[in-house]
Motif scaffolding. Structure first.
Motif, PDB file in Angstrom:
ATOM      1  N   GLN A 135       0.842  -1.197   0.000  1.00 37.60           N
ATOM      2  CA  GLN A 135       0.000   0.000   0.000  1.00 37.60           C
ATOM      3  C   GLN A 135       0.875   1.244   0.000  1.00 37.60           C
ATOM      4  OE1 GLN A 135      -2.884  -0.101   3.150  1.00 37.60           O
ATOM      5  NE2 GLN A 135      -3.770   1.874   2.619  1.00 37.60           N
ATOM      6  N   GLY A 136       0.617   2.144  -0.946  1.00 39.44           N
ATOM      7  CA  GLY A 136       1.442   3.330  -1.091  1.00 39.44           C
ATOM      8  C   GLY A 136       0.962   4.557  -0.354  1.00 39.44           C
ATOM      9  N   PHE A 137      -0.334   4.604   0.042  1.00 36.93           N
ATOM     10  CA  PHE A 137      -0.894   5.807   0.639  1.00 36.93           C
ATOM     11  C   PHE A 137      -2.024   5.440   1.592  1.00 36.93           C
ATOM     12  CE2 PHE A 137      -4.116   9.245   0.471  1.00 36.93           C
ATOM     13  CZ  PHE A 137      -3.362  10.291   0.968  1.00 36.93           C
ATOM     14  N   MET A 138      -2.098   6.167   2.707  1.00 35.65           N
ATOM     15  CA  MET A 138      -3.240   6.062   3.617  1.00 35.65           C
ATOM     16  C   MET A 138      -3.539   7.448   4.160  1.00 35.65           C
ATOM     17  SD  MET A 138      -3.866   3.788   7.087  1.00 35.65           S
ATOM     18  CE  MET A 138      -4.472   2.272   6.362  1.00 35.65           C
ATOM     19  N   TRP A 139      -4.837   7.743   4.274  1.00 39.85           N
ATOM     20  CA  TRP A 139      -5.322   9.032   4.767  1.00 39.85           C
ATOM     21  C   TRP A 139      -6.365   8.765   5.838  1.00 39.85           C
ATOM     22  CZ3 TRP A 139     -10.197  11.143   5.022  1.00 39.85           C
ATOM     23  CH2 TRP A 139     -10.314  12.525   5.125  1.00 39.85           C
ATOM     24  N   ARG A 140      -6.284   9.501   6.953  1.00 37.67           N
ATOM     25  CA  ARG A 140      -7.291   9.330   7.998  1.00 37.67           C
ATOM     26  C   ARG A 140      -7.475  10.662   8.737  1.00 37.67           C
ATOM     27  NH1 ARG A 140      -6.405   4.340  11.397  1.00 37.67           N
ATOM     28  NH2 ARG A 140      -7.239   3.416   9.518  1.00 37.67           N
ATOM     29  N   PRO A 141      -8.740  11.096   8.918  1.00 34.58           N
ATOM     30  CA  PRO A 141      -9.000  12.335   9.661  1.00 34.58           C
ATOM     31  C   PRO A 141      -8.459  12.268  11.090  1.00 34.58           C
ATOM     32  CG  PRO A 141     -10.996  11.578   8.568  1.00 34.58           C
ATOM     33  CD  PRO A 141      -9.985  10.476   8.441  1.00 34.58           C
ATOM     34  N   LEU A 142      -7.950  13.386  11.561  1.00 36.39           N
ATOM     35  CA  LEU A 142      -7.484  13.510  12.937  1.00 36.39           C
ATOM     36  C   LEU A 142      -8.458  14.381  13.726  1.00 36.39           C
ATOM     37  CD1 LEU A 142      -5.170  12.906  14.957  1.00 36.39           C
ATOM     38  CD2 LEU A 142      -4.115  15.030  14.181  1.00 36.39           C
ATOM     39  N   VAL A 143      -8.747  15.578  13.217  1.00 36.95           N
ATOM     40  CA  VAL A 143      -9.771  16.466  13.789  1.00 36.95           C
ATOM     41  C   VAL A 143     -10.561  17.055  12.634  1.00 36.95           C
ATOM     42  CG1 VAL A 143      -8.534  17.036  15.929  1.00 36.95           C
ATOM     43  CG2 VAL A 143      -8.154  18.425  13.903  1.00 36.95           C
TER      44      VAL A 143
ATOM     45  N   ALA B 250      -5.970  15.936   8.540  1.00 33.83           N
ATOM     46  CA  ALA B 250      -5.799  14.492   8.423  1.00 33.83           C
ATOM     47  C   ALA B 250      -4.330  14.104   8.394  1.00 33.83           C
ATOM     48  CB  ALA B 250      -6.476  13.992   7.144  1.00 33.83           C
ATOM     49  N   ILE B 251      -4.071  12.903   8.866  1.00 33.87           N
ATOM     50  CA  ILE B 251      -2.739  12.311   8.741  1.00 33.87           C
ATOM     51  C   ILE B 251      -2.682  11.632   7.377  1.00 33.87           C
ATOM     52  CG2 ILE B 251      -1.128  10.591   9.635  1.00 33.87           C
ATOM     53  CD1 ILE B 251      -1.525  12.918  11.563  1.00 33.87           C
ATOM     54  N   GLU B 252      -1.633  11.919   6.631  1.00 32.24           N
ATOM     55  CA  GLU B 252      -1.382  11.276   5.334  1.00 32.24           C
ATOM     56  C   GLU B 252      -0.055  10.525   5.455  1.00 32.24           C
ATOM     57  OE1 GLU B 252      -1.212  14.080   2.113  1.00 32.24           O
ATOM     58  OE2 GLU B 252      -2.990  15.148   2.814  1.00 32.24           O
ATOM     59  N   ILE B 253      -0.076   9.247   5.121  1.00 36.10           N
ATOM     60  CA  ILE B 253       1.167   8.479   5.095  1.00 36.10           C
ATOM     61  C   ILE B 253       1.409   8.053   3.653  1.00 36.10           C
ATOM     62  CG2 ILE B 253       2.393   6.431   5.891  1.00 36.10           C
ATOM     63  CD1 ILE B 253       0.748   6.564   8.465  1.00 36.10           C
ATOM     64  N   TRP B 254       2.553   8.474   3.131  1.00 36.34           N
ATOM     65  CA  TRP B 254       2.973   8.138   1.763  1.00 36.34           C
ATOM     66  C   TRP B 254       4.142   7.179   1.860  1.00 36.34           C
ATOM     67  CZ3 TRP B 254       0.640  10.375  -2.543  1.00 36.34           C
ATOM     68  CH2 TRP B 254      -0.222  11.445  -2.288  1.00 36.34           C
ATOM     69  N   ARG B 255       4.011   6.003   1.248  1.00 38.51           N
ATOM     70  CA  ARG B 255       5.131   5.057   1.146  1.00 38.51           C
ATOM     71  C   ARG B 255       5.639   4.971  -0.284  1.00 38.51           C
ATOM     72  NH1 ARG B 255       3.454  -0.167   4.743  1.00 38.51           N
ATOM     73  NH2 ARG B 255       4.205   0.625   6.730  1.00 38.51           N
ATOM     74  N   LYS B 256       4.783   5.365  -1.219  1.00 41.89           N
ATOM     75  CA  LYS B 256       5.130   5.392  -2.640  1.00 41.89           C
ATOM     76  C   LYS B 256       4.655   6.721  -3.199  1.00 41.89           C
ATOM     77  CE  LYS B 256       4.305   0.432  -3.211  1.00 41.89           C
ATOM     78  NZ  LYS B 256       3.456  -0.574  -3.844  1.00 41.89           N
ATOM     79  N   PRO B 257       5.284   7.205  -4.255  1.00 40.01           N
ATOM     80  CA  PRO B 257       4.816   8.445  -4.860  1.00 40.01           C
ATOM     81  C   PRO B 257       3.376   8.295  -5.368  1.00 40.01           C
ATOM     82  CG  PRO B 257       6.924   7.770  -5.791  1.00 40.01           C
ATOM     83  CD  PRO B 257       6.444   6.645  -4.939  1.00 40.01           C
TER      84      PRO B 257
ATOM     85  N   VAL C  62       5.268  11.347   6.211  1.00 35.80           N
ATOM     86  CA  VAL C  62       4.042  11.497   6.994  1.00 35.80           C
ATOM     87  C   VAL C  62       3.721  12.982   7.100  1.00 35.80           C
ATOM     88  CG1 VAL C  62       2.904  11.022   9.199  1.00 35.80           C
ATOM     89  CG2 VAL C  62       4.609   9.406   8.305  1.00 35.80           C
ATOM     90  N   LEU C  63       2.510  13.327   6.678  1.00 33.72           N
ATOM     91  CA  LEU C  63       2.066  14.718   6.677  1.00 33.72           C
ATOM     92  C   LEU C  63       0.825  14.898   7.538  1.00 33.72           C
ATOM     93  CD1 LEU C  63       2.107  15.361   2.804  1.00 33.72           C
ATOM     94  CD2 LEU C  63       3.949  15.860   4.419  1.00 33.72           C
ATOM     95  N   LEU C  64       0.664  16.083   8.092  1.00 32.77           N
ATOM     96  CA  LEU C  64      -0.605  16.530   8.644  1.00 32.77           C
ATOM     97  C   LEU C  64      -1.143  17.480   7.590  1.00 32.77           C
ATOM     98  CD1 LEU C  64      -2.731  16.817  10.867  1.00 32.77           C
ATOM     99  CD2 LEU C  64      -1.383  18.710  11.774  1.00 32.77           C
TER     100      LEU C  64
END
Length: 167
Positions: free
Chosen positions: A58-66, A74-81, A157-159
């Motif tokens: 899995q290259g990307f996951m997004w999940r709301p934080l507030v 949201a937190i964004e996790i990128w493992r692949k472009p 990892v981005l907010l």
């Protein structure tokens, strides 16, 4: 005199306790705090949970934080472009929490296609600017500007927050 002082202290404690109880009762009736809040520990817990849930490929996951209605941090996790993208009516604001990567932004998007109501994706960005990203960096991409995140380590990892674009 000692007895009077003791009685005075007891009276003060009794009044203070009554005030605290009255404050607690009135405090409960107050309107809830309208701001969203997540502590640093909440952010770290969510990142660890998301990393644990991501599949190996899995290259990307997004999940709301507030959130506040449609506005979401949201937190964004990128493992692949990802694919080069632009949001016609939203600016994108992000803070790098972990990892490293490169942001390519500006220029012209080749082969643009609307994939969602506020998302246009393309095959590449021609003539964009490249910036190295690391923890603590702050990004603001105006509405309508093509952008692309390349990953240089094991993850980025981005907010991230989408904001209505300027009119």
């Amino acid at each position: 005199m000692a007895r009077a002082r003791t009685m005075g202290i007891l009276l003060l404690l009794a009044v203070s306790s009554g005030s605290a109880a009255a404050y607690a009762q009135t405090g409960a009736a107050q309107a809830p705090d309208p701001s969203g809040f997540a502590s640093g520990a909440d952010v770290q817990r969510q990142v660890v949970q998301m990393l644990g849930e991501m599949k190996a490929d899995q290259g990307f996951m997004w999940r709301p934080l507030v959130r506040d209605g449609a506005t979401v941090a949201a937190i964004e996790i990128w493992r692949k472009p990802g694919r080069p993208a632009l949001h016609p009516a939203e600016a994108e604001y992000a803070i790098v929490l972990e990892g490293s990567g490169t942001l390519v932004s500006g220029g012209t998007m080749a082969d643009p296609k609307a994939s969602k109501p506020n998302l246009v994706e393309g095959s590449r960005i021609e003539g964009g600017n490249s910036r190295t990203l690391g923890p603590g960096d702050v990004i603001l991409i105006p509405a309508g500007v093509p952008h692309f995140f390349d990953i240089t380590g094991d993850r980025l990892v981005l907010l991230g927050i989408k904001l209505p674009g300027a009119k």
